[in-house]
Design an enzyme around this catalytic site. Structure first.
Site, PDB file in Angstrom:
ATOM      1  N   GLU A  72       0.870  -1.092   0.221  1.00 43.84           N
ATOM      2  CA  GLU A  72      -0.022   0.000   0.152  1.00 43.84           C
ATOM      3  C   GLU A  72       1.079   1.034   0.050  1.00 43.84           C
ATOM      4  OE1 GLU A  72      -2.262   3.312   2.118  1.00 43.84           O
ATOM      5  OE2 GLU A  72      -0.429   2.417   2.338  1.00 43.84           O
ATOM      6  N   ASP A 104       0.764   5.918  -0.537  1.00 42.19           N
ATOM      7  CA  ASP A 104      -0.239   7.153  -0.640  1.00 42.19           C
ATOM      8  C   ASP A 104       0.745   8.119  -1.601  1.00 42.19           C
ATOM      9  OD1 ASP A 104      -1.483   6.539   2.198  1.00 42.19           O
ATOM     10  OD2 ASP A 104       0.615   6.505   2.619  1.00 42.19           O
ATOM     11  N   GLU A 109      -3.290   4.639  -2.654  1.00 41.61           N
ATOM     12  CA  GLU A 109      -4.258   5.451  -2.031  1.00 41.61           C
ATOM     13  C   GLU A 109      -4.200   6.804  -2.612  1.00 41.61           C
ATOM     14  OE1 GLU A 109      -4.211   5.627   2.361  1.00 41.61           O
ATOM     15  OE2 GLU A 109      -5.836   7.243   2.239  1.00 41.61           O
ATOM     16  N   LYS A 127      -4.261  10.287  -2.254  1.00 39.64           N
ATOM     17  CA  LYS A 127      -4.147  11.246  -0.885  1.00 39.64           C
ATOM     18  C   LYS A 127      -4.276  12.522  -1.403  1.00 39.64           C
ATOM     19  CE  LYS A 127      -3.140   9.691   3.310  1.00 39.64           C
ATOM     20  NZ  LYS A 127      -3.938   8.639   3.929  1.00 39.64           N
ATOM     21  N   ASP A 136       1.668  -2.656   8.763  1.00 37.88           N
ATOM     22  CA  ASP A 136       3.109  -2.423   9.015  1.00 37.88           C
ATOM     23  C   ASP A 136       4.210  -3.427   9.144  1.00 37.88           C
ATOM     24  OD1 ASP A 136       1.840   0.268   8.889  1.00 37.88           O
ATOM     25  OD2 ASP A 136       1.946   0.148  11.254  1.00 37.88           O
TER      26      ASP A 136
HETATM   27  O1  G3P Z   1      -4.994   1.679   3.368  1.00 30.97           O
HETATM   28  C1  G3P Z   1      -5.339   2.058   4.587  1.00 30.97           C
HETATM   29  C2  G3P Z   1      -4.606   3.198   5.253  1.00 30.97           C
HETATM   30  O2  G3P Z   1      -3.393   3.638   4.573  1.00 30.97           O
HETATM   31  C3  G3P Z   1      -5.300   4.453   5.275  1.00 30.97           C
HETATM   32  O3  G3P Z   1      -4.883   5.259   6.347  1.00 30.97           O
HETATM   33  O4  G3P Z   1      -3.519   7.474   7.112  1.00 30.97           O
HETATM   34  O5  G3P Z   1      -2.411   5.328   6.898  1.00 30.97           O
HETATM   35  O6  G3P Z   1      -3.270   6.383   4.671  1.00 30.97           O
HETATM   36  P1  G3P Z   1      -3.438   6.116   6.257  1.00 30.97           P
HETATM   37 MG    MG Z   2      -2.740   5.284   3.131  1.00 29.86          MG
END
Ligand code: G3P
Ligand code: MG
Length: 259
Positions: free
Chosen positions: A46, A48, A120, A122, A243
């Site tokens: 995953e 961002d 993601e 963002k 994580d």
């Molecule tokens: O994909 C789940 C998670 O990444 C969402 O929250 O803030 O870690 O990007 P965050």
């Molecule tokens: Mg995320």
């Protein structure tokens, strides 16, 4: 029923998806963390993404630079040339000095051939900036439409992605702290998600069943406790965003739930 059941992504169920890479052991959202995640056996990563001032998709979590880099100010106020020069490793540990904020293209190039990627979107603070278009164009140009899941807490953002690239999978993120209409996915008809990416605290037999009834997969985040991972695997989740992919993989191996 779903547009697609994503069997092409979920070869392993539950898929272990490294959150920002192997972010407990390496600086989050860097190539170092993504490479390590795959070495540790993660099935997917995953990350961002947001836009730089010159509209380059850069891989970073915070809208500001201070927590993870030696830069200051807002990401979107800097050009890619400026961002790409920052040190994104030293704040994590001296051993990672010189790690960089990656360009999304570089991550797709290196990691996208080896594993699938949960991207993601963002742009919560910069809605309407056209991030969806930039990302789907890049994914299409690289021929990786079947190697990514676009995710967002904003159903309107996923709706835009659906119009731009209907064939690329979408994951609708939710968490308990959101207003009820977002938390409960009332705008899912706009996002048309292939997956509900639920906060761990929202993950239970009932929410998994509800997602299934909508023809969708379920991924849970951020799951760092092996006991939680084993429990939600038994509840039938398809993906575990973590994580610590090595810890979760070991726990699932010790406690096999599904074949
Ligand atoms: O994909 C789940 C998670 O990444 C969402 O929250 O803030 O870690 O990007 P965050
Ligand atoms: Mg995320």
């Amino acid at each position: 029923m779903p547009i697609d059941d994503l069997a092409y992504l979920f070869h392993h169920v539950p898929a272990v998806i490294a959150h920002r890479g192997a972010s407990r052991r390496a600086p989050e959202n860097t190539l170092e963390a993504f490479r390590l995640a795959l070495e540790l056996g993660a099935h997917a990563i995953e990350l961002d993404v947001m836009l730089s001032r010159d509209r380059v998709p850069v891989v970073i979590h915070d809208t500001r630079l201070e927590r993870t880099t030696d830069g200051t100010g807002q990401v979107h106020e800097h050009t890619w040339a400026e961002l790409g020069d920052l040190d994104a490793g030293s704040k994590f540990s001296a051993a990672f000095r010189g790690a960089r904020i990656p360009h999304l293209e570089h991550v797709l190039e290196e990691i996208g051939r080896r594993a699938w990627i949960n991207i993601e979107l963002k742009n919560y603070a910069t809605r309407g900036d056209g991030l969806e278009q930039v990302v789907v164009d890049l994914v299409a140009r690289m021929g990786l439409g079947r190697k990514v899941l676009l995710s967002s807490f904003n159903p309107l953002s996923l709706g835009r992605a659906a119009r731009l690239a209907p064939q690329v999978a979408r994951g609708l993120l939710t968490m308990p702290a959101m207003p009820v209409f977002l938390r409960e996915g009332w705008l899912a008809f706009v996002a048309k998600p292939h997956s509900y990416n639920l906060h761990l605290d929202q993950t239970n037999v009932r929410s998994v069943r509800a997602a299934r009834a909508r023809g969708a997969r379920v991924c849970a985040w951020t799951v760092n406790d092996p006991t939680d991972a084993v429990r939600i695997a038994a509840q039938g989740v398809d993906g575990i965003i973590t994580d610590v992919p090595d810890v979760i993989l070991a726990a699932l191996t010790r406690n096999p739930q599904r074949g």
